[in-house]
Scaffold this motif. Sequence first.
Motif, PDB file in Angstrom:
ATOM      1  N   PRO A  15      37.079 -12.872 -11.157  1.00  0.00           N
ATOM      2  CA  PRO A  15      37.851 -13.991 -11.710  1.00  0.00           C
ATOM      3  C   PRO A  15      36.999 -14.908 -12.575  1.00  0.00           C
ATOM      4  O   PRO A  15      35.778 -14.951 -12.442  1.00  0.00           O
ATOM      5  CB  PRO A  15      38.330 -14.724 -10.449  1.00  0.00           C
ATOM      6  N   GLY A  16      37.652 -15.650 -13.456  1.00  0.00           N
ATOM      7  CA  GLY A  16      36.949 -16.640 -14.255  1.00  0.00           C
ATOM      8  C   GLY A  16      37.483 -16.722 -15.670  1.00  0.00           C
ATOM      9  O   GLY A  16      38.187 -15.822 -16.154  1.00  0.00           O
ATOM     10  N   GLY A  17      37.148 -17.812 -16.353  1.00  0.00           N
ATOM     11  CA  GLY A  17      37.658 -18.054 -17.687  1.00  0.00           C
ATOM     12  C   GLY A  17      37.117 -17.095 -18.727  1.00  0.00           C
ATOM     13  O   GLY A  17      37.853 -16.622 -19.598  1.00  0.00           O
ATOM     14  N   ILE A  18      35.802 -16.785 -18.677  1.00  0.00           N
ATOM     15  CA  ILE A  18      35.232 -15.847 -19.640  1.00  0.00           C
ATOM     16  C   ILE A  18      35.865 -14.469 -19.450  1.00  0.00           C
ATOM     17  O   ILE A  18      36.191 -13.770 -20.417  1.00  0.00           O
ATOM     18  CB  ILE A  18      33.700 -15.771 -19.509  1.00  0.00           C
ATOM     19  N   GLN A  19      36.051 -14.087 -18.188  1.00  0.00           N
ATOM     20  CA  GLN A  19      36.658 -12.791 -17.890  1.00  0.00           C
ATOM     21  C   GLN A  19      38.061 -12.691 -18.480  1.00  0.00           C
ATOM     22  O   GLN A  19      38.427 -11.685 -19.102  1.00  0.00           O
ATOM     23  CB  GLN A  19      36.723 -12.585 -16.367  1.00  0.00           C
ATOM     24  N   ALA A  20      38.855 -13.749 -18.286  1.00  0.00           N
ATOM     25  CA  ALA A  20      40.215 -13.748 -18.821  1.00  0.00           C
ATOM     26  C   ALA A  20      40.214 -13.712 -20.345  1.00  0.00           C
ATOM     27  O   ALA A  20      41.055 -13.035 -20.966  1.00  0.00           O
ATOM     28  CB  ALA A  20      40.958 -14.980 -18.316  1.00  0.00           C
ATOM     29  N   ILE A 205      50.972 -35.576 -10.981  1.00  0.00           N
ATOM     30  CA  ILE A 205      49.808 -35.357 -11.835  1.00  0.00           C
ATOM     31  C   ILE A 205      49.208 -34.035 -11.376  1.00  0.00           C
ATOM     32  O   ILE A 205      48.863 -33.886 -10.201  1.00  0.00           O
ATOM     33  CB  ILE A 205      48.757 -36.472 -11.669  1.00  0.00           C
ATOM     34  N   VAL A 206      49.090 -33.071 -12.252  1.00  0.00           N
ATOM     35  CA  VAL A 206      48.585 -31.766 -11.849  1.00  0.00           C
ATOM     36  C   VAL A 206      47.232 -31.512 -12.494  1.00  0.00           C
ATOM     37  O   VAL A 206      46.986 -31.883 -13.645  1.00  0.00           O
ATOM     38  CB  VAL A 206      49.583 -30.638 -12.203  1.00  0.00           C
ATOM     39  N   CYS A 207      46.337 -30.904 -11.721  1.00  0.00           N
ATOM     40  CA  CYS A 207      45.033 -30.473 -12.219  1.00  0.00           C
ATOM     41  C   CYS A 207      44.839 -29.027 -11.796  1.00  0.00           C
ATOM     42  O   CYS A 207      44.793 -28.734 -10.594  1.00  0.00           O
ATOM     43  CB  CYS A 207      43.905 -31.346 -11.665  1.00  0.00           C
ATOM     44  N   VAL A 208      44.784 -28.134 -12.752  1.00  0.00           N
ATOM     45  CA  VAL A 208      44.601 -26.709 -12.480  1.00  0.00           C
ATOM     46  C   VAL A 208      43.210 -26.319 -12.941  1.00  0.00           C
ATOM     47  O   VAL A 208      42.916 -26.349 -14.142  1.00  0.00           O
ATOM     48  CB  VAL A 208      45.658 -25.861 -13.217  1.00  0.00           C
ATOM     49  N   SER A 209      42.344 -25.967 -11.999  1.00  0.00           N
ATOM     50  CA  SER A 209      40.973 -25.639 -12.378  1.00  0.00           C
ATOM     51  C   SER A 209      40.194 -25.184 -11.158  1.00  0.00           C
ATOM     52  O   SER A 209      40.612 -25.414 -10.016  1.00  0.00           O
ATOM     53  CB  SER A 209      40.273 -26.859 -12.986  1.00  0.00           C
ATOM     54  N   VAL A 238      46.356 -30.680  -6.772  1.00  0.00           N
ATOM     55  CA  VAL A 238      45.098 -30.039  -7.141  1.00  0.00           C
ATOM     56  C   VAL A 238      45.254 -28.535  -6.908  1.00  0.00           C
ATOM     57  O   VAL A 238      45.378 -28.081  -5.766  1.00  0.00           O
ATOM     58  CB  VAL A 238      43.926 -30.596  -6.314  1.00  0.00           C
ATOM     59  N   VAL A 239      45.255 -27.784  -7.998  1.00  0.00           N
ATOM     60  CA  VAL A 239      45.521 -26.350  -7.943  1.00  0.00           C
ATOM     61  C   VAL A 239      44.226 -25.588  -8.221  1.00  0.00           C
ATOM     62  O   VAL A 239      43.593 -25.790  -9.258  1.00  0.00           O
ATOM     63  CB  VAL A 239      46.592 -25.954  -8.986  1.00  0.00           C
ATOM     64  N   GLY A 240      43.860 -24.710  -7.294  1.00  0.00           N
ATOM     65  CA  GLY A 240      42.665 -23.896  -7.490  1.00  0.00           C
ATOM     66  C   GLY A 240      41.758 -23.921  -6.276  1.00  0.00           C
ATOM     67  O   GLY A 240      41.947 -24.714  -5.342  1.00  0.00           O
ATOM     68  N   GLY A 241      40.776 -23.041  -6.279  1.00  0.00           N
ATOM     69  CA  GLY A 241      39.793 -22.988  -5.205  1.00  0.00           C
ATOM     70  C   GLY A 241      38.404 -23.167  -5.764  1.00  0.00           C
ATOM     71  O   GLY A 241      38.200 -23.178  -6.978  1.00  0.00           O
ATOM     72  N   GLY A 242      37.439 -23.300  -4.873  1.00  0.00           N
ATOM     73  CA  GLY A 242      36.066 -23.452  -5.315  1.00  0.00           C
ATOM     74  C   GLY A 242      35.213 -24.156  -4.285  1.00  0.00           C
ATOM     75  O   GLY A 242      35.725 -24.675  -3.279  1.00  0.00           O
ATOM     76  N   PRO A 243      33.913 -24.192  -4.507  1.00  0.00           N
ATOM     77  CA  PRO A 243      32.973 -24.712  -3.510  1.00  0.00           C
ATOM     78  C   PRO A 243      33.089 -26.207  -3.246  1.00  0.00           C
ATOM     79  O   PRO A 243      32.566 -26.697  -2.239  1.00  0.00           O
ATOM     80  CB  PRO A 243      31.607 -24.371  -4.104  1.00  0.00           C
ATOM     81  N   TYR A 244      33.763 -26.951  -4.119  1.00  0.00           N
ATOM     82  CA  TYR A 244      33.857 -28.399  -3.965  1.00  0.00           C
ATOM     83  C   TYR A 244      35.077 -28.824  -3.152  1.00  0.00           C
ATOM     84  O   TYR A 244      35.273 -30.010  -2.914  1.00  0.00           O
ATOM     85  CB  TYR A 244      33.903 -29.042  -5.353  1.00  0.00           C
ATOM     86  N   ARG A 245      35.875 -27.876  -2.685  1.00  0.00           N
ATOM     87  CA  ARG A 245      37.138 -28.240  -2.046  1.00  0.00           C
ATOM     88  C   ARG A 245      36.933 -29.107  -0.799  1.00  0.00           C
ATOM     89  O   ARG A 245      37.633 -30.112  -0.626  1.00  0.00           O
ATOM     90  CB  ARG A 245      37.947 -26.999  -1.684  1.00  0.00           C
ATOM     91  N   ALA A 246      36.031 -28.726   0.071  1.00  0.00           N
ATOM     92  CA  ALA A 246      35.839 -29.485   1.313  1.00  0.00           C
ATOM     93  C   ALA A 246      35.457 -30.930   1.016  1.00  0.00           C
ATOM     94  O   ALA A 246      35.945 -31.858   1.664  1.00  0.00           O
ATOM     95  CB  ALA A 246      34.783 -28.816   2.186  1.00  0.00           C
ATOM     96  N   PRO A 266      43.542 -21.447  -3.958  1.00  0.00           N
ATOM     97  CA  PRO A 266      43.632 -20.501  -5.079  1.00  0.00           C
ATOM     98  C   PRO A 266      45.067 -20.014  -5.267  1.00  0.00           C
ATOM     99  O   PRO A 266      45.807 -19.826  -4.298  1.00  0.00           O
ATOM    100  CB  PRO A 266      42.714 -19.347  -4.650  1.00  0.00           C
ATOM    101  N   VAL A 267      45.442 -19.824  -6.517  1.00  0.00           N
ATOM    102  CA  VAL A 267      46.790 -19.384  -6.868  1.00  0.00           C
ATOM    103  C   VAL A 267      46.690 -18.118  -7.711  1.00  0.00           C
ATOM    104  O   VAL A 267      45.861 -18.059  -8.627  1.00  0.00           O
ATOM    105  CB  VAL A 267      47.529 -20.493  -7.657  1.00  0.00           C
ATOM    106  N   PRO A 268      47.491 -17.079  -7.432  1.00  0.00           N
ATOM    107  CA  PRO A 268      47.459 -15.868  -8.271  1.00  0.00           C
ATOM    108  C   PRO A 268      47.729 -16.206  -9.729  1.00  0.00           C
ATOM    109  O   PRO A 268      48.517 -17.115 -10.027  1.00  0.00           O
ATOM    110  CB  PRO A 268      48.584 -14.996  -7.687  1.00  0.00           C
ATOM    111  N   TRP A 269      47.113 -15.433 -10.624  1.00  0.00           N
ATOM    112  CA  TRP A 269      47.217 -15.749 -12.040  1.00  0.00           C
ATOM    113  C   TRP A 269      48.660 -15.828 -12.503  1.00  0.00           C
ATOM    114  O   TRP A 269      49.016 -16.703 -13.287  1.00  0.00           O
ATOM    115  CB  TRP A 269      46.462 -14.705 -12.871  1.00  0.00           C
ATOM    116  N   ASP A 270      49.514 -14.924 -12.010  1.00  0.00           N
ATOM    117  CA  ASP A 270      50.891 -14.908 -12.507  1.00  0.00           C
ATOM    118  C   ASP A 270      51.701 -16.113 -12.040  1.00  0.00           C
ATOM    119  O   ASP A 270      52.809 -16.352 -12.528  1.00  0.00           O
ATOM    120  CB  ASP A 270      51.600 -13.608 -12.132  1.00  0.00           C
ATOM    121  N   GLN A 271      51.154 -16.893 -11.098  1.00  0.00           N
ATOM    122  CA  GLN A 271      51.835 -18.111 -10.651  1.00  0.00           C
ATOM    123  C   GLN A 271      51.277 -19.380 -11.299  1.00  0.00           C
ATOM    124  O   GLN A 271      51.816 -20.465 -11.090  1.00  0.00           O
ATOM    125  CB  GLN A 271      51.744 -18.232  -9.128  1.00  0.00           C
TER     126      GLN A 271
END
Length: 383
Positions: A15-20, A205-209, A238-246, A266-271
Amino acid sequence: MDKTLIVTNDFPPRPGGIQAFLHSMALRLDPSQVVVYASTWKRGTSASEAALATAAFDAEQPFPVVRDRTTMLLPTPRVTRRAAALLREHGCRSVWFGAAAPLGLMAPALRRAGAERLVATTHGHEAGWAQLPGARRLLRRIGEGTDTLTYLGEYTRSRIAGALTPEAAARMVQLPPGVDEKTFHPASGGAAIRAELGLSDRPVIVCVSRLVRRKGQDTLIEAMPRVLEAVPDAVLLVVGGGPYRADLEKLAAERGLTDSVRFTGPVPWDQLPAHFGAGDVFAMPCRTRRGGLDVEGLGIVYLEASATGLPVVAGDSGGAPDAVLDGETGWVVRGGCPSEAADRVVSLLRDSSLRARMGERGRHWVESRWRWDLLAEKLRGLL
């Protein structure tokens, strides 16, 4: 275009932005003219599960994908020899390096193997390389060895160009990621997500990242008390996963915001398009960290939000302002400044006509400037 070998560490299912970015571009090229040489993805799951997922993904692609045994593709002698062998085996005359640094260091060897056109794409991290003496010298070599370095926006161009020879800098061409305007659009399903989360009657207010410090989700949480003073029923999604969540969840609890800050994980790409659409305002006040080494390259999420018809509030890190028409599709605020973020968010939540006007302007801008087909045509020309 000439038959092209894409050499990349970054390719789905990793996963990731460069990959997409790379995958979206590759899918818009002639599949008979593309071969991908990529690393193997194993992170976050067992080796056997990752191998099955990777094999299934590769089998679905319209072009051959050759996986190296390593999980991190680097320009080692072995990898360079393998890339040269694939170039000759498949009759490729062009090479596209998915990330200029460090893979572009293979350029001279691949030219000797028969490559006639070598294009290397830069992202945010090359702007960081340009600030470090040793890495700066390597970046200069990459510029000399390739025909074209592409860049995301003016911020990254200006930083990277300073590390190159004047001749290599003059050959730089802008090639940012695109947006699929047919996938990200105002009717993407946001109402269903709001209903599912119990937010139908609340301003969102939505933040997807990805949840990392640079993105500024903590700034939004710090801004929420000020937002709630003006708009008491507002909620930050707040939409997404990552090491800063906790850390973010702890911050929200400490501020007494457990009902006003929601985390989806984390949310599947198609969602993702529907989750963008669940918001009234998109906000990600990203900031630059580590003396400029940790910086936003562009911020494609702002453009995806614009395509969805949302006004955006962006941070001023790196190339993020390149993805916003300040005052037209949204606003740019100082990254790490909760009061500025709060003031802009409140202005938008209180004014539905302003939201509609900025959202419509953003949608038109994406359609005219940021569509994948326009950018893929530019890449075909470079190759």
